[in-house]
Design a protein around this motif. Sequence first.
Motif, PDB file in Angstrom:
ATOM      1  N   UNK A  72       0.824  -1.211   0.000  1.00  0.00           N
ATOM      2  CA  UNK A  72       0.000   0.000   0.000  1.00  0.00           C
ATOM      3  C   UNK A  72       0.857   1.259   0.000  1.00  0.00           C
ATOM      4  N   UNK A  73       1.943   1.252   0.771  1.00  0.00           N
ATOM      5  CA  UNK A  73       2.825   2.423   0.805  1.00  0.00           C
ATOM      6  C   UNK A  73       3.562   2.590  -0.521  1.00  0.00           C
ATOM      7  N   UNK A  74       3.992   1.471  -1.126  1.00  0.00           N
ATOM      8  CA  UNK A  74       4.631   1.566  -2.439  1.00  0.00           C
ATOM      9  C   UNK A  74       3.656   2.138  -3.462  1.00  0.00           C
ATOM     10  N   UNK A 101      -3.203   1.929  -8.483  1.00  0.00           N
ATOM     11  CA  UNK A 101      -4.522   1.413  -8.114  1.00  0.00           C
ATOM     12  C   UNK A 101      -4.640  -0.098  -8.301  1.00  0.00           C
ATOM     13  N   UNK A 102      -3.883  -0.649  -9.242  1.00  0.00           N
ATOM     14  CA  UNK A 102      -3.932  -2.096  -9.458  1.00  0.00           C
ATOM     15  C   UNK A 102      -3.210  -2.870  -8.354  1.00  0.00           C
ATOM     16  N   UNK A 103      -2.394  -2.177  -7.572  1.00  0.00           N
ATOM     17  CA  UNK A 103      -1.625  -2.850  -6.527  1.00  0.00           C
ATOM     18  C   UNK A 103      -2.427  -3.090  -5.251  1.00  0.00           C
ATOM     19  N   UNK A 104      -3.575  -2.436  -5.108  1.00  0.00           N
ATOM     20  CA  UNK A 104      -4.385  -2.594  -3.888  1.00  0.00           C
ATOM     21  C   UNK A 104      -5.767  -3.115  -4.261  1.00  0.00           C
ATOM     22  N   UNK A 105      -6.442  -3.746  -3.286  1.00  0.00           N
ATOM     23  CA  UNK A 105      -7.675  -4.460  -3.622  1.00  0.00           C
ATOM     24  C   UNK A 105      -8.869  -4.111  -2.748  1.00  0.00           C
ATOM     25  N   UNK A 106      -8.727  -3.121  -1.845  1.00  0.00           N
ATOM     26  CA  UNK A 106      -9.894  -2.748  -1.030  1.00  0.00           C
ATOM     27  C   UNK A 106      -9.969  -1.228  -0.917  1.00  0.00           C
ATOM     28  N   UNK A 107     -11.116  -0.737  -0.489  1.00  0.00           N
ATOM     29  CA  UNK A 107     -11.365   0.703  -0.494  1.00  0.00           C
ATOM     30  C   UNK A 107     -10.503   1.465   0.505  1.00  0.00           C
ATOM     31  N   UNK A 167      -6.012   5.260   1.231  1.00  0.00           N
ATOM     32  CA  UNK A 167      -4.688   5.547   1.782  1.00  0.00           C
ATOM     33  C   UNK A 167      -3.691   5.845   0.666  1.00  0.00           C
ATOM     34  N   UNK A 168      -3.782   5.107  -0.435  1.00  0.00           N
ATOM     35  CA  UNK A 168      -2.908   5.360  -1.586  1.00  0.00           C
ATOM     36  C   UNK A 168      -3.081   6.794  -2.077  1.00  0.00           C
ATOM     37  N   UNK A 169      -4.323   7.244  -2.187  1.00  0.00           N
ATOM     38  CA  UNK A 169      -4.591   8.611  -2.644  1.00  0.00           C
ATOM     39  C   UNK A 169      -4.070   9.636  -1.647  1.00  0.00           C
ATOM     40  N   UNK A 170      -4.259   9.373  -0.332  1.00  0.00           N
ATOM     41  CA  UNK A 170      -3.788  10.313   0.695  1.00  0.00           C
ATOM     42  C   UNK A 170      -2.262  10.435   0.678  1.00  0.00           C
ATOM     43  N   UNK A 203      -1.573  -8.931   5.173  1.00  0.00           N
ATOM     44  CA  UNK A 203      -1.287 -10.363   5.145  1.00  0.00           C
ATOM     45  C   UNK A 203      -0.134 -10.645   4.199  1.00  0.00           C
ATOM     46  N   UNK A 204       0.580 -11.737   4.467  1.00  0.00           N
ATOM     47  CA  UNK A 204       1.720 -12.100   3.630  1.00  0.00           C
ATOM     48  C   UNK A 204       1.269 -12.383   2.209  1.00  0.00           C
ATOM     49  N   UNK A 205       2.005 -11.850   1.227  1.00  0.00           N
ATOM     50  CA  UNK A 205       1.625 -12.042  -0.162  1.00  0.00           C
ATOM     51  C   UNK A 205       1.803 -13.491  -0.576  1.00  0.00           C
ATOM     52  N   UNK A 206       0.880 -13.943  -1.405  1.00  0.00           N
ATOM     53  CA  UNK A 206       1.039 -15.252  -2.009  1.00  0.00           C
ATOM     54  C   UNK A 206       1.944 -15.117  -3.223  1.00  0.00           C
ATOM     55  N   UNK A 207       2.411 -16.254  -3.717  1.00  0.00           N
ATOM     56  CA  UNK A 207       3.291 -16.221  -4.887  1.00  0.00           C
ATOM     57  C   UNK A 207       2.587 -15.602  -6.083  1.00  0.00           C
ATOM     58  N   UNK A 208       1.268 -15.886  -6.220  1.00  0.00           N
ATOM     59  CA  UNK A 208       0.505 -15.331  -7.331  1.00  0.00           C
ATOM     60  C   UNK A 208       0.415 -13.827  -7.239  1.00  0.00           C
ATOM     61  N   UNK A 209       0.141 -13.318  -6.031  1.00  0.00           N
ATOM     62  CA  UNK A 209       0.015 -11.876  -5.833  1.00  0.00           C
ATOM     63  C   UNK A 209       1.324 -11.164  -6.125  1.00  0.00           C
ATOM     64  N   UNK A 210       2.463 -11.794  -5.700  1.00  0.00           N
ATOM     65  CA  UNK A 210       3.774 -11.185  -5.950  1.00  0.00           C
ATOM     66  C   UNK A 210       4.049 -11.080  -7.442  1.00  0.00           C
TER      67      UNK A 210
END
Length: 451
Positions: free
Chosen positions: A145-147, A395-401, A406-409, A438-445
């Motif tokens: 999220x910070x990235x 925006x593609x890096x995060x999945x919830x509102x 927070x990304x926008x802020x 939560x720890x990223x899964x291999x797919x998410x990475x």
Amino acid sequence: MAKKREYGGIQPGVKWGPFTLRLPGVHVPVTWPEVIQGGLLSLATGGALVPLMMQYFDIPFEVAWSIVAIQLFWVWTQSFLFGDAYAAGWITPALPLILVFLGGFTPGAEAAQAMIAVTLVVVTLFLFFGLTGLGERFNRSIPTTLKAGIIMGAAIAAFQSELNRVQTLPVTLITSWIVVLIIMFSIPFNKLPNTKMKVIISANAILMGFIAASIAGIISGELTFNIEWGIFVPQFGELLAATSPWGVGLPSWSMIVAAIPIAIMVYILVFGDLLVADTLLKDASKSRPDEKIDVNHTRTHYALVIRNLGQLFTGGAMIPLHGPMWTGIQVYILERYKKSKKALDTIYSGPVNWYWLSLPLAFFTPIIGIMIPLLPVALSLTLLLTGFACAYVAMSMVSNNVSRGLVLAVGLLTAVQGPAWGIGAGIILYFILIGREPKQTETEETEEKSA
């Protein structure tokens, strides 16, 4: 005649330390589509830096153009001198953030010292992570999220910078924006049949934007061209006096400390570029089992150290900084490479051939006469595409509102208040609003790298 390699082997070259020298026509075949397009586009895009350096370093056009000519050489070294398969470029996503940082200093020697401070801190990070190999661990320690917030900050700053520029050349700039955005991102355009004409247009999106801008600018009266015959004489003494440590001196410790937050952001963006590059090269390798692509992040880190220090002490401070990959050109070269061995015998033919023609063209005054009116267009397109790409990647890096908010802020704080505020407030808000991801899964990475 270029040297031949064994099937499945690495393209030959001259080894020196951890690097490999490959010259066009000697170690890799000369490919004229890359030479011609690369020479023109590298010079036109490199010229986008001229208005920025004139504004922030308070230098005349001749000095700024001299810096651009020198940076073209250091960009080329990533492939021909150091042996990377990357089509090198700037750390483009960092450009809007660096402009926000430099905006806090007086144009001229003070701003040049501030850019020197950023360069030295970033180079130190490159050297540290290159020697220790801890770059990947550091990158993983930064919450996604910070990235994403840092990348969004680059997007917002890029769009902000264009609000005033578009008022000076409305017809020219808006025409170029529309043409390039249609070619690169339009869904209806992408659905059109892949004719030869479409392939040519798609591969030269930025060049098409320049052509459209030239036509619109001439018709509207916003652009005029003054072409003269002659040879441009670089102003080496003046640029070293105005923008290098030899002339303005080393930055103060307070400047160096102030540069640390943005340097950390820059390194995060660079490592993201490396992950994207690795994903692209891995995909290309599936289509070309005849060649092994030599990827070495340690070597790349060392090359970036040398390129940025080389630029600083031979060509002065440069906005933004030298980076590992010019994403659009990397994609173009890899698409040509995947088509056939006839198109590109080796992956190294692409980046090694892409830049060298721009070096003599940079000293040819008729070419400069064509480029001068188009420099605001080159800068505008660079920032527009940076902002557009950074926005959708963030925006593609995060999945919830909550994460999106927070990304926008974080992005707004970074773009408006500066990198230190973005990092500081972002960390506090992150732990208050999200806690631990939560720890990223291999797919998410893998998805994040591909983004």
